[in-house]
Write an enzyme that holds these catalytic residues in place. Sequence first.
Site: not given
Length: 319
Positions: A110, A189, A192
Amino acid sequence: MRILSGIQPTGRLHIGNYFGMMEPAIRLQDEGEAFYFIADYHSLTSVADPAVLRENVFNVAVDFLACGLDPAKAVFFKQSGVPEVTELSWILSTVTPMGLLERCHSYKDKTARGMEASHGLFAYPVLMAADILIYDSNIVPVGDDQKQHLEVTRDIAMKLNHRYGDVLTIPEARIREDKAKVPGLDGQKMSKSYKNIIEIFGEEKPLRKRIMGIETDSTPLEAPKNPEGSIIVDLYRLFATPDEVAAMEADYRAGGIGYGEFKKRLFEAYWGYFAPMRAKREELLAAPENVEEVLAAGALRARELASRTLARVRAAVGL
Ligand code: ADP
Ligand code: TRP
């Protein structure tokens, strides 16, 4: 058997969320005592706008109910409806080795994608452990990408038990063997954050356009095509019967049909699959106050159980 899972309200739900987590969770609500929640504390690490957060929470609630979560069977609530979980999170953090969190992929992924490297993001797995442990959960249905977080949860629980005696129940991840890693429109994958999603619910026209826009190679229409590794076939497999999949594979190999036709079949299968849930969603949207009520009633029930576990932990550690 107690089953628990959570999902973050960070945007519109997609078919990866559906097959990886929601569908298994919905099936499990018939097999034990199920607790499902919307992880709004967690999503503060990425959603900075309060109005957007509220809207996301409402949408996740409606979508989950539309897909078949039954509040008469499962306790459904917002994570923040049970503030006790943050206290447990603190207690757990005092037995959590730094190295355990430093090894977590999700923080590294992230921050590498530009998310702010906040303490909350780093400590995210500890709050997730508290979510699971506070309900004495046995089974946690999640997609493949949450496997490491479940390992961390087990490690933390064992660490606390080792220090203070048998206080916490050790949970287990339930990761389905098929469909636990749904690919996105680009073959990565589905997520969002990669902008490669197919939403569960959305407008027909743009969704059709997204599916028709899947990139394919330049094999001419007449030529035989390889179904192995084709993203169209892989997605079709999620919705179609084995016979329908076999028919598409045979048509690929035979040649004479273009990718456009296969994409059309994929769209129809996808659109038909969610048709009953779309209808249910319309019903729910007609009475939004019922959705709020479900979450409030769920939080009351969840809180009761959470306070009991927290009291046990407080006593064990000497608070
Ligand atoms: P996203 O990656 O889109 O942000 P989340 O991290 O909010 O999704 O995931 C919510 C739940 O859905 C988790 O249990 C996760 O494992 C599952 N999930 C997310 N993406 C996929 C996918 N592509 N395939 C299978 N399961 C998925
Ligand atoms: N981390 C999960 C996700 O991103 C959401 C989550 C938070 C969760 N707490 C949980 C999932 C507890 C299962 C159990 O998808």
